[in-house]
Structure formats: structure tokens, C-alpha cells
Design an enzyme around this catalytic site. Structure first.
Site, PDB file in Angstrom:
ATOM      1  N   ASP A  15      10.883 -37.987 -25.975  1.00 53.55           N
ATOM      2  CA  ASP A  15      10.828 -39.429 -26.177  1.00 53.55           C
ATOM      3  C   ASP A  15      12.022 -39.800 -27.083  1.00 53.55           C
ATOM      4  OD1 ASP A  15       9.499 -42.081 -26.564  1.00 53.55           O
ATOM      5  OD2 ASP A  15       9.339 -41.340 -28.616  1.00 53.55           O
ATOM      6  N   ASP A  17      12.748 -43.412 -29.077  1.00 49.05           N
ATOM      7  CA  ASP A  17      12.424 -44.187 -30.290  1.00 49.05           C
ATOM      8  C   ASP A  17      11.253 -43.533 -31.029  1.00 49.05           C
ATOM      9  OD1 ASP A  17      14.047 -46.763 -30.183  1.00 49.05           O
ATOM     10  OD2 ASP A  17      13.137 -46.787 -28.201  1.00 49.05           O
TER      11      ASP A  17
HETATM   12  O1  LIG Z   1      11.296 -48.985 -25.984  1.00 49.94           O
HETATM   13  C1  LIG Z   1      10.186 -48.715 -26.512  1.00 49.94           C
HETATM   14  O2  LIG Z   1       9.284 -49.549 -26.701  1.00 49.94           O
HETATM   15  C2  LIG Z   1       9.888 -47.318 -26.937  1.00 49.94           C
HETATM   16  O3  LIG Z   1      10.815 -46.383 -26.490  1.00 49.94           O
HETATM   17  P1  LIG Z   1      10.390 -44.839 -26.477  1.00 49.94           P
HETATM   18  O4  LIG Z   1       9.671 -44.616 -25.177  1.00 49.94           O
HETATM   19  O5  LIG Z   1      11.708 -44.106 -26.579  1.00 49.94           O
HETATM   20  O6  LIG Z   1       9.510 -44.597 -27.666  1.00 49.94           O
HETATM   21 MG   LIG Z   2       8.484 -43.351 -28.992  1.00 53.67          MG
END
Ligand SMILES: O=C(O)COP(=O)(O)O
Ligand SMILES: [Mg+2]
Length: 230
Positions: A15, A17
Site C-alpha cells: 500500500d 499512503d
Molecule cells: O488514496 C487513498 O485514499 C489511500 O491510498 P492508499 O491505498 O495508498 O492508502
Molecule cells: Mg493506506
């Protein structure tokens, strides 16, 4: 004594963020620039933190409608304004979490293929990975608008596996929220969750997963050493 689950993945999917990068300051700044432009009250970073996880349209919708009212047309205008501001601030105050670079290098040294699977739109994901100097570690990137669906839909993780030439059971997901855990479970792969990320206000230790990491480097403890050459 707690037992650390060990895996022998051929690929690890990350992942973005809240797992690889701490991006909340830039997301909150773009959100507040958007709210100011639309004449709406500012929101605290802690509040915006809970809105991150299901992509930008969802974050903007929550900024516009949580304890407030907005028409669909106003939400659409807000999404466009957010994207305009985020294009400028994306990566300005973002930071790589401790242990991430050594983890990526350690996994690559073991011959494991790496991918990013994020709900962030591609127009923001690719420049951010470049800006932070970690783009080169990844063999492929699946963004929030690569497919018509986002995490927790397991199709996102399946696409990453297909591009990496592995089946989902040979992969390991590392994320920070229920979106990552559900996507991994739906695709049929184990999932580890970091405890320092963004989990939409849900305590991460209440989310079903195969292990919790307080530092990304602990991921290496979950990976069985490769067999010595015969
Ligand atoms: O864009 C988002 O809300 C979260 O992004 P992610 O999937 O990298 O945590
Ligand atoms: Mg995330």
C-alpha cells in the site's frame, strides 16, 4: 510467547499512503486549500486523517459532507479543486517512513518482486514515487484508477500479481487499513498491517490480519530465509 507467521512470497505488494509514505500533511493542505476556495471551514489534520483510504473522491466527499451539506455538483467542483491543489503540493511535505528503504532493498536482495497497489489516482502516484526516490524499487504500480474498482476489491491485487507473473497465493500484501486486509483476503494472500498508518479511525489491531508491524523492517522477520543453494 507470540509466534511470528513466516511466509515465502515471490512478490510483496505494498500500500502507499500510510504504509510506504507519510502523506497526510500534503493531503490535508490540498483539502484545506480546496475548502478555503469554496468558502467552507477548515478541517484539522486529525480529522482529514480519518478520511484517507478509499481514494481522493471519497476524501473530498467526506470533507464536504461530514457535519456539512453539499450537492453532488458541489462535490464534483470540490474534487476538481482538490486535484488542482494536490498536483502542486503532492510530495512537498511527504516523508518515507522509517525502515521502508531498507525493507525494499532487503526484499529485492532476496529476489522478491515488488509492487505498489494504492487507491491514490495514477496522476498523483507515479510523480510521488519518483519525487520520493523510491519508484525504481517497484516492478509495477496499480493505482486507484487503473481499474474501475479500488481496494478492498481484490481485483487490484490480482492485477498486480498477474503483472508480476505470480499467483496470489505466492504474494504477500503489506498495508495499513481494512481496505488492504479485505483485498488481500479476497485475493487469497496473507496480509501484514503497519500500526503507524491511516486506518480510517479504526484501531488497526482490531482488523483481521496475519501480523502487525510497528516498523516496516519487521516485515523481513515474517519472510522465511531462502533455502541455501543445493
Ligand atoms: O488514496 C487513498 O485514499 C489511500 O491510498 P492508499 O491505498 O495508498 O492508502
Ligand atoms: Mg493506506
Amino acid at each position: 510467547m507470540s509466534v511470528v507467521a513466516r511466509f515465502t512470497p515471490r512478490a510483496v505488494l505494498f500500500d502507499l499512503d500510510g504504509t510506504l509514505l507519510d502523506t497526510i500533511a500534503d493531503l490535508a493542505e490540498a483539502a484545506n486549500l480546496m475548502l478555503a476556495e469554496l468558502g467552507r471551514p477548515q478541517r484539522g489534520q486529525d480529522e482529514i486523517h480519518r478520511f484517507v483510504g478509499k481514494g481522493i473522491p471519497n476524501l473530498v466527499r467526506r470533507c464536504m459532507t461530514e457535519n456539512a451539506a453539499a450537492t453532488e455538483a458541489e462535490v464534483d467542483t470540490a474534487v476538481a479543486a482538490f486535484r488542482r491543489h494536490y498536483t502542486v503540493v503532492n510530495g512537498m511535505r511527504a516523508a518515507i517512513y522509517p525502515g521502508v528503504e531498507d525493507t525494499l532493498q532487503g526484499l529485492r536482495a532476496r529476489g522478491i518482486r515488488l509492487a505498489v497497489v494504492t487507491n491514490k489516482a495514477e496522476a498523483f502516484t507515479l510523480p510521488l514515487l519518483e519525487r520520493m526516490g523510491i519508484a525504481g524499487h517497484f516492478d509495477t504500480v496499480v493505482s486507484g484508477d487503473t481499474l474501475p474498482v479500488k481496494k478492498p476489491d481484490p481485483a487490484t491485487l490480482r492485477l498486480a500479481c498477474e503483472r508480476l507473473g505470480v499467483v496470489p497465493a505466492e504474494a504477500l500484501m503489506i498495508g495499513d487499513s481494512a481496505n488492504d486486509a479485505l483485498a488481500a483476503q479476497g485475493a487469497g494472500m496473507p496480509v501484514l498491517l503497519v500500526t503507524y498508518g491511516y486506518s480510517e479511525g479504526v484501531p488497526v489491531d482490531t482488523i483481521e490480519c496475519d501480523g502487525l508491524l510497528s516498523n516496516a523492517l519487521q516485515a523481513l522477520d515474517h519472510i522465511a530465509p531462502s533455502a541455501p543453494p543445493a
